[in-house]
Scaffold this motif. Structure first.
Motif, PDB file in Angstrom:
ATOM      1  N   ARG A  83       0.846  -1.193   0.000  1.00  0.00           N
ATOM      2  CA  ARG A  83       0.000   0.000   0.000  1.00  0.00           C
ATOM      3  C   ARG A  83       0.882   1.244   0.000  1.00  0.00           C
ATOM      4  NH1 ARG A  83      -4.949   0.946   4.200  1.00  0.00           N
ATOM      5  NH2 ARG A  83      -5.754  -0.796   2.958  1.00  0.00           N
ATOM      6  N   ASP A 155      -2.247  -2.785  -3.705  1.00  0.00           N
ATOM      7  CA  ASP A 155      -3.284  -2.431  -2.726  1.00  0.00           C
ATOM      8  C   ASP A 155      -3.552  -0.946  -2.995  1.00  0.00           C
ATOM      9  OD1 ASP A 155      -4.734  -3.435  -0.140  1.00  0.00           O
ATOM     10  OD2 ASP A 155      -3.932  -1.513   0.470  1.00  0.00           O
ATOM     11  N   THR A 198     -11.024  -8.568  -7.114  1.00  0.00           N
ATOM     12  CA  THR A 198     -11.516  -8.279  -5.754  1.00  0.00           C
ATOM     13  C   THR A 198     -12.974  -7.827  -5.826  1.00  0.00           C
ATOM     14  OG1 THR A 198      -9.277  -7.649  -5.146  1.00  0.00           O
ATOM     15  CG2 THR A 198     -11.010  -7.068  -3.606  1.00  0.00           C
ATOM     16  N   SER A 227     -13.684   4.704  -5.291  1.00  0.00           N
ATOM     17  CA  SER A 227     -13.815   4.684  -6.751  1.00  0.00           C
ATOM     18  C   SER A 227     -12.499   4.196  -7.331  1.00  0.00           C
ATOM     19  CB  SER A 227     -14.169   6.068  -7.298  1.00  0.00           C
ATOM     20  OG  SER A 227     -13.306   7.044  -6.742  1.00  0.00           O
ATOM     21  N   ASN A 229      -9.794   0.566  -7.590  1.00  0.00           N
ATOM     22  CA  ASN A 229      -9.836  -0.743  -8.235  1.00  0.00           C
ATOM     23  C   ASN A 229     -11.005  -1.605  -7.744  1.00  0.00           C
ATOM     24  OD1 ASN A 229      -8.702  -3.802  -7.792  1.00  0.00           O
ATOM     25  ND2 ASN A 229      -8.298  -3.000  -9.836  1.00  0.00           N
ATOM     26  N   VAL A 230     -11.143  -1.752  -6.447  1.00  0.00           N
ATOM     27  CA  VAL A 230     -12.171  -2.652  -5.907  1.00  0.00           C
ATOM     28  C   VAL A 230     -13.566  -2.098  -6.211  1.00  0.00           C
ATOM     29  CG1 VAL A 230     -13.043  -3.793  -3.839  1.00  0.00           C
ATOM     30  CG2 VAL A 230     -10.584  -3.416  -4.094  1.00  0.00           C
ATOM     31  N   SER A 251     -11.929  10.216  -1.237  1.00  0.00           N
ATOM     32  CA  SER A 251     -11.732  10.839   0.067  1.00  0.00           C
ATOM     33  C   SER A 251     -12.168  12.306   0.066  1.00  0.00           C
ATOM     34  CB  SER A 251     -10.280  10.701   0.523  1.00  0.00           C
ATOM     35  OG  SER A 251      -9.421  11.220  -0.458  1.00  0.00           O
ATOM     36  N   ARG A 276     -10.669  12.671 -10.444  1.00  0.00           N
ATOM     37  CA  ARG A 276     -11.419  12.567  -9.192  1.00  0.00           C
ATOM     38  C   ARG A 276     -12.885  12.233  -9.505  1.00  0.00           C
ATOM     39  NH1 ARG A 276      -8.555  11.540  -5.450  1.00  0.00           N
ATOM     40  NH2 ARG A 276      -9.884  12.518  -3.894  1.00  0.00           N
ATOM     41  N   ASN A 333     -10.570  -3.582   3.385  1.00  0.00           N
ATOM     42  CA  ASN A 333     -10.149  -4.282   4.600  1.00  0.00           C
ATOM     43  C   ASN A 333     -10.621  -3.493   5.812  1.00  0.00           C
ATOM     44  OD1 ASN A 333      -8.618  -6.648   3.787  1.00  0.00           O
ATOM     45  ND2 ASN A 333      -7.223  -5.210   2.809  1.00  0.00           N
TER      46      ASN A 333
HETATM   47  P1  NDP Z   1      -7.369   2.183  -4.750  1.00  0.00           P
HETATM   48  O1  NDP Z   1      -6.189   2.995  -4.371  1.00  0.00           O
HETATM   49  O2  NDP Z   1      -7.519   1.729  -6.147  1.00  0.00           O
HETATM   50  O3  NDP Z   1      -8.695   2.970  -4.363  1.00  0.00           O
HETATM   51  C1  NDP Z   1      -8.979   3.388  -3.066  1.00  0.00           C
HETATM   52  C2  NDP Z   1     -10.227   4.230  -3.124  1.00  0.00           C
HETATM   53  O4  NDP Z   1     -10.677   4.513  -1.806  1.00  0.00           O
HETATM   54  C3  NDP Z   1     -10.006   5.579  -3.793  1.00  0.00           C
HETATM   55  O5  NDP Z   1     -11.163   5.975  -4.468  1.00  0.00           O
HETATM   56  C4  NDP Z   1      -9.761   6.482  -2.590  1.00  0.00           C
HETATM   57  O6  NDP Z   1     -10.011   7.860  -2.799  1.00  0.00           O
HETATM   58  C5  NDP Z   1     -10.763   5.930  -1.625  1.00  0.00           C
HETATM   59  N1  NDP Z   1     -10.439   6.314  -0.263  1.00  0.00           N
HETATM   60  C6  NDP Z   1      -9.264   6.179   0.379  1.00  0.00           C
HETATM   61  N2  NDP Z   1      -9.356   6.678   1.614  1.00  0.00           N
HETATM   62  C7  NDP Z   1     -10.631   7.126   1.736  1.00  0.00           C
HETATM   63  C8  NDP Z   1     -11.354   7.747   2.778  1.00  0.00           C
HETATM   64  N3  NDP Z   1     -10.784   8.012   3.952  1.00  0.00           N
HETATM   65  N4  NDP Z   1     -12.660   8.057   2.560  1.00  0.00           N
HETATM   66  C9  NDP Z   1     -13.249   7.800   1.368  1.00  0.00           C
HETATM   67  N5  NDP Z   1     -12.605   7.229   0.335  1.00  0.00           N
HETATM   68  C10 NDP Z   1     -11.320   6.911   0.530  1.00  0.00           C
HETATM   69  O7  NDP Z   1      -7.384   0.949  -3.740  1.00  0.00           O
HETATM   70  P2  NDP Z   1      -8.123  -0.450  -3.881  1.00  0.00           P
HETATM   71  O8  NDP Z   1      -9.432  -0.252  -4.549  1.00  0.00           O
HETATM   72  O9  NDP Z   1      -7.158  -1.414  -4.410  1.00  0.00           O
HETATM   73  O10 NDP Z   1      -8.347  -0.831  -2.350  1.00  0.00           O
HETATM   74  C11 NDP Z   1      -9.510  -0.425  -1.619  1.00  0.00           C
HETATM   75  C12 NDP Z   1      -9.639  -1.267  -0.368  1.00  0.00           C
HETATM   76  O11 NDP Z   1      -9.754  -2.652  -0.737  1.00  0.00           O
HETATM   77  C13 NDP Z   1      -8.469  -1.217   0.608  1.00  0.00           C
HETATM   78  O12 NDP Z   1      -8.948  -1.383   1.921  1.00  0.00           O
HETATM   79  C14 NDP Z   1      -7.647  -2.432   0.227  1.00  0.00           C
HETATM   80  O13 NDP Z   1      -6.831  -2.877   1.290  1.00  0.00           O
HETATM   81  C15 NDP Z   1      -8.752  -3.423  -0.073  1.00  0.00           C
HETATM   82  N6  NDP Z   1      -8.376  -4.554  -0.900  1.00  0.00           N
HETATM   83  C16 NDP Z   1      -7.871  -4.365  -2.147  1.00  0.00           C
HETATM   84  C17 NDP Z   1      -7.540  -5.455  -2.932  1.00  0.00           C
HETATM   85  C18 NDP Z   1      -7.098  -5.314  -4.334  1.00  0.00           C
HETATM   86  O14 NDP Z   1      -6.999  -6.335  -5.023  1.00  0.00           O
HETATM   87  N7  NDP Z   1      -6.854  -4.130  -4.841  1.00  0.00           N
HETATM   88  C19 NDP Z   1      -7.655  -6.825  -2.398  1.00  0.00           C
HETATM   89  C20 NDP Z   1      -8.275  -6.919  -1.110  1.00  0.00           C
HETATM   90  C21 NDP Z   1      -8.575  -5.808  -0.392  1.00  0.00           C
HETATM   91  P3  NDP Z   1      -8.792   8.910  -2.945  1.00  0.00           P
HETATM   92  O15 NDP Z   1      -8.359   8.772  -4.363  1.00  0.00           O
HETATM   93  O16 NDP Z   1      -9.423  10.224  -2.604  1.00  0.00           O
HETATM   94  O17 NDP Z   1      -7.736   8.517  -1.950  1.00  0.00           O
END
Ligand code: NDP
Length: 433
Positions: A83, A155, A198, A227, A229-230, A251, A276, A333
């Motif tokens: 991460r 991640d 995921t 918004s 990957n997941v 965020s 965004r 997670n």
């Molecule tokens: P990304 O970096 O692709 O996306 C994360 C998203 O979450 C972004 O849109 C981000 O917005 C948003 N975000 C982060 N912090 C906050 C917050 N405080 N409030 C609101 N939105 C927020 O990550 P992933 O999609 O890969 O991962 C998302 C979650 O899934 C994590 O918890 C990760 O550990 C878990 N996960 C991911 C896996 C994977 O294969 N990718 C596998 C298993 C679990 P912004 O751009 O503003 O930061």
């Protein structure tokens, strides 16, 4: 807590697991105590922390801190993502690594638990800066990982671009072309479906849970947070199953599109432009963007939190329930706080914990390792059907364990017990290591 100060997320993850294991421990308390299974399980086998110096586009040297936690190799090589986010610290990486042990055990594939990352923020950085950072990060990490020892993946903040740079540097340092990272590009050892896995996996297990209760996602209104990957691929698959996804966030804020999110537009904004989520309303003027929190106040049937840890609080859970939401399935997670989880369980909503419901990513990563070992590529259909099969099997395990121990439909207890039994058995069989 005294031994691991300043690591609240790690304490939260451990407490949740330990609280659910009482019925299993009671079955053979003497052995668990003698072998110190729990004490060994919560102590990582190894924690590496290192300096990551790199030069930004202005010629200024920047210094970040990198981590790799090799938590448990009881059932296979360490496996878990990296991460890159400013909030990353040792406690966050330990919480994620600890969860990963259980998640990986539930897949029934031979993978142990690990996690890593850095307090680097890829947002707003040029490609050259991201490459410089990734190369410096790998200059230290490469000595700790290997295709048969520890296989990191992506991640938050680590997607295809970052994995590519990391892999290139590993290869240059070691001269080895091996499956040491997963989530690689499709031209150099990556697996089809990894990108989608995921989010798709989350929808497969959610549908399986509903199917077992004579329901389906079809026709349901769904909210997905995040918004990234997941979130993107959970939305895509939920729509494929006939659900209407009406909101996504980041965020900074959230968009609400009562007609149903146009995922092609979201992919264009996020995957092509690295923009965004608020840009969505430029393309769909009838949708509404709201700055800040509040996504969980929108009425829905099913909530899929897919952003980050502790993003869904007690008041959010209450708002969801009041508005008729009956199921919360974690894509991220630990996105639901402990208080909110307790409330959700008491109020008899369905709740799928991330260690079960977001295991699709690591599942496909392990399938990527298999393909790399075979030196073969599988088709999209074959990989997707293996993924689906494994998610359905995870549901069977967690619901079966919950039922066996008298906690029917409590998937938190079911997931922790089903995973723990396998890990504890492997630890016991391998002696005191
Ligand atoms: P990304 O970096 O692709 O996306 C994360 C998203 O979450 C972004 O849109 C981000 O917005 C948003 N975000 C982060 N912090 C906050 C917050 N405080 N409030 C609101 N939105 C927020 O990550 P992933 O999609 O890969 O991962 C998302 C979650 O899934 C994590 O918890 C990760 O550990 C878990 N996960 C991911 C896996 C994977 O294969 N990718 C596998 C298993 C679990 P912004 O751009 O503003 O930061």
């Amino acid at each position: 807590i005294d031994k691991n100060p300043g690591e609240p997320e790690f304490h939260q993850a451990v407490r949740e697991v330990l609280d659910s294991l009482r019925p299993v421990i009671d079955e053979n308390e003497a052995m668990y105590r003698r072998d110190a299974i729990l004490e060994r399980l919560i102590e990582p086998e190894r924690v590496v922390s290192f300096r990551v110096p790199w030069v930004d586009d202005k010629g200024q040297v920047q210094v970040n801190r990198g981590y790799r936690v090799q938590f448990s190799s009881a059932i296979g090589p360490y496996k878990g993502g990296l991460r890159f986010h400013p909030s990353v610290n040792q406690g966050i990486v330990k919480f994620l690594g600890f969860e990963q042990i259980f998640k990986n055990a539930l897949t029934d594939l031979p993978i142990g638990g690990g996690k890593g990352g850095a307090d680097f923020d890829p947002k707003g950085k040029s490609d050259r800066e991201v490459m410089a950072f990734c190369q410096s990060f790998m200059n230290e990490l490469y000595r700790h990982i290997g295709a048969n020892t520890d296989v990191p993946a992506g991640d938050i903040g680590v997607g295809g671009r970052e994995v590519g740079y990391l892999y290139g540097q590993y290869k240059r340092l070691t001269g080895r072309y091996e499956g040491v990272l997963t989530g690689k590009g499709l031209t150099f050892g990556g697996s089809l479906v990894r990108k989608e896995s995921t989010g798709y996996g989350l929808v497969y297990i959610t549908e399986e849970m509903l199917r077992n209760h004579e329901m389906t996602m079809s026709g349901k209104t769904v909210i997905v947070s995040g918004s990234g990957n997941v979130a993107i691929y959970a939305t895509e698959r939920a729509q494929h199953f006939g659900a209407k996804v009406v909101a996504l966030s980041d965020s900074s804020g959230f968009v609400y599109d009562p007609k149903g999110i146009r995922i092609d537009i979201v992919k264009d904004i996020k995957e092509k432009r690295r923009g965004r989520i608020k840009e969505y309303v430029d393309e769909v003027p009838s949708a509404k963007y709201t700055e800040g929190r509040g996504i969980w106040n929108i009425p829905c049937d099913i909530a899929l939190p897919c952003a980050t840890q502790n993003e869904l609080t007690l008041s959010d859970a209450k708002a969801l329930k009041e508005n008729g939401c009956f199921a919360i399935c974690e894509g991220a997670n630990m996105p639901v706080t402990q208080e909110a989880t307790d409330y959700v369980m008491e109020s008899e909503m369905f709740f799928l914990p991330g260690k079960a419901s977001n295991a699709g990513g690591v599942t496909t990563s392990a399938l990527e390792m298999t393909q790399n070992s075979e030196r073969l590529y599988w088709s999209f259909e074959k990989t997707d059907s293996r993924l689906k099969e494994i998610m359905v099997n995870i549901y069977a395990q967690i619901s079966g364990a919950a039922k066996d121990y008298g906690y029917e439909d409590n998937y938190v207890i079911g997931a922790n017990i089903a995973a723990f039994k396998k890990i504890a058995d492997a630890m016991h069989s391998q002696g005191i290591v």
